[in-house]
Scaffold this motif. Sequence first.
Motif, PDB file in Angstrom:
ATOM      1  N   ASP A  42       0.813  -1.212   0.000  1.00  0.00           N
ATOM      2  CA  ASP A  42       0.000   0.000   0.000  1.00  0.00           C
ATOM      3  C   ASP A  42       0.846   1.260   0.000  1.00  0.00           C
ATOM      4  N   ASP A  43       2.100   1.135   0.382  1.00  0.00           N
ATOM      5  CA  ASP A  43       2.971   2.293   0.496  1.00  0.00           C
ATOM      6  C   ASP A  43       3.450   2.746  -0.878  1.00  0.00           C
ATOM      7  N   LEU A  44       3.545   4.053  -1.084  1.00  0.00           N
ATOM      8  CA  LEU A  44       4.012   4.591  -2.361  1.00  0.00           C
ATOM      9  C   LEU A  44       5.456   4.207  -2.646  1.00  0.00           C
ATOM     10  N   LEU A  45       6.273   4.114  -1.634  1.00  0.00           N
ATOM     11  CA  LEU A  45       7.691   3.853  -1.831  1.00  0.00           C
ATOM     12  C   LEU A  45       8.025   2.372  -1.866  1.00  0.00           C
ATOM     13  N   GLY A  46       7.104   1.500  -1.529  1.00  0.00           N
ATOM     14  CA  GLY A  46       7.336   0.058  -1.602  1.00  0.00           C
ATOM     15  C   GLY A  46       8.506  -0.387  -0.753  1.00  0.00           C
ATOM     16  N   PRO A  96      12.846   6.647  -5.897  1.00  0.00           N
ATOM     17  CA  PRO A  96      13.945   6.702  -6.865  1.00  0.00           C
ATOM     18  C   PRO A  96      14.034   5.478  -7.776  1.00  0.00           C
ATOM     19  N   THR A  97      13.776   4.299  -7.262  1.00  0.00           N
ATOM     20  CA  THR A  97      13.882   3.096  -8.079  1.00  0.00           C
ATOM     21  C   THR A  97      12.821   3.088  -9.171  1.00  0.00           C
ATOM     22  N   GLN A  98      11.594   3.398  -8.789  1.00  0.00           N
ATOM     23  CA  GLN A  98      10.510   3.425  -9.769  1.00  0.00           C
ATOM     24  C   GLN A  98      10.739   4.540 -10.786  1.00  0.00           C
ATOM     25  N   GLN A  99      11.266   5.676 -10.347  1.00  0.00           N
ATOM     26  CA  GLN A  99      11.561   6.785 -11.253  1.00  0.00           C
ATOM     27  C   GLN A  99      12.570   6.342 -12.313  1.00  0.00           C
ATOM     28  N   LEU A 100      13.646   5.697 -11.889  1.00  0.00           N
ATOM     29  CA  LEU A 100      14.657   5.229 -12.843  1.00  0.00           C
ATOM     30  C   LEU A 100      14.108   4.151 -13.768  1.00  0.00           C
ATOM     31  N   VAL A 158       9.973   2.504 -23.867  1.00  0.00           N
ATOM     32  CA  VAL A 158       9.294   3.590 -24.564  1.00  0.00           C
ATOM     33  C   VAL A 158      10.024   4.921 -24.396  1.00  0.00           C
ATOM     34  N   ARG A 159      10.662   5.127 -23.239  1.00  0.00           N
ATOM     35  CA  ARG A 159      11.241   6.428 -22.919  1.00  0.00           C
ATOM     36  C   ARG A 159      12.759   6.495 -22.988  1.00  0.00           C
ATOM     37  N   VAL A 160      13.425   5.390 -23.214  1.00  0.00           N
ATOM     38  CA  VAL A 160      14.883   5.366 -23.105  1.00  0.00           C
ATOM     39  C   VAL A 160      15.550   6.323 -24.090  1.00  0.00           C
ATOM     40  N   LEU A 161      15.042   6.426 -25.296  1.00  0.00           N
ATOM     41  CA  LEU A 161      15.641   7.323 -26.283  1.00  0.00           C
ATOM     42  C   LEU A 161      15.467   8.782 -25.869  1.00  0.00           C
ATOM     43  N   ALA A 162      14.270   9.152 -25.435  1.00  0.00           N
ATOM     44  CA  ALA A 162      14.032  10.528 -24.991  1.00  0.00           C
ATOM     45  C   ALA A 162      14.862  10.850 -23.750  1.00  0.00           C
ATOM     46  N   THR A 163      15.003   9.883 -22.847  1.00  0.00           N
ATOM     47  CA  THR A 163      15.824  10.089 -21.653  1.00  0.00           C
ATOM     48  C   THR A 163      17.284  10.287 -22.029  1.00  0.00           C
ATOM     49  N   ALA A 164      17.777   9.487 -22.947  1.00  0.00           N
ATOM     50  CA  ALA A 164      19.179   9.597 -23.372  1.00  0.00           C
ATOM     51  C   ALA A 164      19.436  10.925 -24.080  1.00  0.00           C
ATOM     52  N   ILE A 165      18.526  11.335 -24.951  1.00  0.00           N
ATOM     53  CA  ILE A 165      18.694  12.620 -25.645  1.00  0.00           C
ATOM     54  C   ILE A 165      18.630  13.767 -24.642  1.00  0.00           C
ATOM     55  N   TYR A 166      17.688  13.705 -23.715  1.00  0.00           N
ATOM     56  CA  TYR A 166      17.575  14.741 -22.691  1.00  0.00           C
ATOM     57  C   TYR A 166      18.859  14.825 -21.865  1.00  0.00           C
ATOM     58  N   GLY A 167      19.320  13.692 -21.361  1.00  0.00           N
ATOM     59  CA  GLY A 167      20.545  13.685 -20.555  1.00  0.00           C
ATOM     60  C   GLY A 167      21.764  14.142 -21.337  1.00  0.00           C
ATOM     61  N   GLY A 168      21.850  13.719 -22.587  1.00  0.00           N
ATOM     62  CA  GLY A 168      22.968  14.143 -23.429  1.00  0.00           C
ATOM     63  C   GLY A 168      22.979  15.643 -23.666  1.00  0.00           C
ATOM     64  N   PHE A 169      21.812  16.220 -23.901  1.00  0.00           N
ATOM     65  CA  PHE A 169      21.770  17.655 -24.150  1.00  0.00           C
ATOM     66  C   PHE A 169      21.857  18.489 -22.869  1.00  0.00           C
ATOM     67  N   VAL A 170      21.526  17.900 -21.726  1.00  0.00           N
ATOM     68  CA  VAL A 170      21.821  18.571 -20.457  1.00  0.00           C
ATOM     69  C   VAL A 170      23.329  18.725 -20.318  1.00  0.00           C
ATOM     70  N   LEU A 171      24.049  17.627 -20.568  1.00  0.00           N
ATOM     71  CA  LEU A 171      25.511  17.674 -20.498  1.00  0.00           C
ATOM     72  C   LEU A 171      26.094  18.599 -21.563  1.00  0.00           C
ATOM     73  N   SER A 222      11.424  15.953  -9.191  1.00  0.00           N
ATOM     74  CA  SER A 222      10.418  16.148  -8.145  1.00  0.00           C
ATOM     75  C   SER A 222       9.488  14.949  -8.012  1.00  0.00           C
ATOM     76  N   THR A 223       9.278  14.223  -9.094  1.00  0.00           N
ATOM     77  CA  THR A 223       8.390  13.060  -9.014  1.00  0.00           C
ATOM     78  C   THR A 223       8.990  11.932  -8.184  1.00  0.00           C
ATOM     79  N   THR A 224      10.272  12.006  -7.903  1.00  0.00           N
ATOM     80  CA  THR A 224      10.904  11.007  -7.040  1.00  0.00           C
ATOM     81  C   THR A 224      10.268  11.004  -5.659  1.00  0.00           C
ATOM     82  N   PHE A 225       9.791  12.167  -5.214  1.00  0.00           N
ATOM     83  CA  PHE A 225       9.109  12.221  -3.922  1.00  0.00           C
ATOM     84  C   PHE A 225       7.823  11.401  -3.939  1.00  0.00           C
ATOM     85  N   LEU A 226       7.180  11.314  -5.082  1.00  0.00           N
ATOM     86  CA  LEU A 226       5.905  10.612  -5.157  1.00  0.00           C
ATOM     87  C   LEU A 226       6.058   9.116  -5.385  1.00  0.00           C
TER      88      LEU A 226
END
Length: 166
Positions: free
Chosen positions: A23-27, A89-93, A100-113, A82-86
């Motif tokens: 029942d806990d959000l953080l499991g 961290p494990t579920q966020q990662l 579905v999201r790995v390409l967008a995550t990689a592009i986002y992280g790459g362009f942050v750097l 911020s969604t890590t609070f909800l």
Amino acid sequence: MDTFRRLQQNLFSGDDEEQQQEDDLLGEYQGLCNLSPIQRIYGFGACLAAGLVFMLLSLIAFVRPIKFALLFTFGNVAAVGSTTFLIGPTQQLKMMFDRVRVLATAIYGGFVLLALICALLIHNKLLTLIAIIIEICALAWYGLSYIPFARKFASDMFIRVFDTEI
């Protein structure tokens, strides 16, 4: 004898602690983070608000590429994190690196750097701006992946708006 009966009941009727963890959000992180649901919502709101404030402050500091890139990137990462609070961290990662999201995550992280490199090492405003624009687009594409059929709709709209014949 009472101890034996209680042990038997726990073994055959199910463990209350397991039900509480489900029942806990953080499991699995229940023991590591003892925030109540209200505290998690406050943490989410505070982190998101801080991220948005940093992103707005970065617009003021745009003439200084180092300050701009640092403020914008820190604000952007804080807002995404911020969604890590909800959900934890494990579920966020897991969600970020989902098929579905790995390409967008990689592009986002790459362009942050890349934005940080352009601002801190190269000191080029134009390259920093281009990296930030692509970073925002990758973040928007990542965000659309959470809404069913939103990416398809956005793709179709983009094609309709920019499909011109000469």
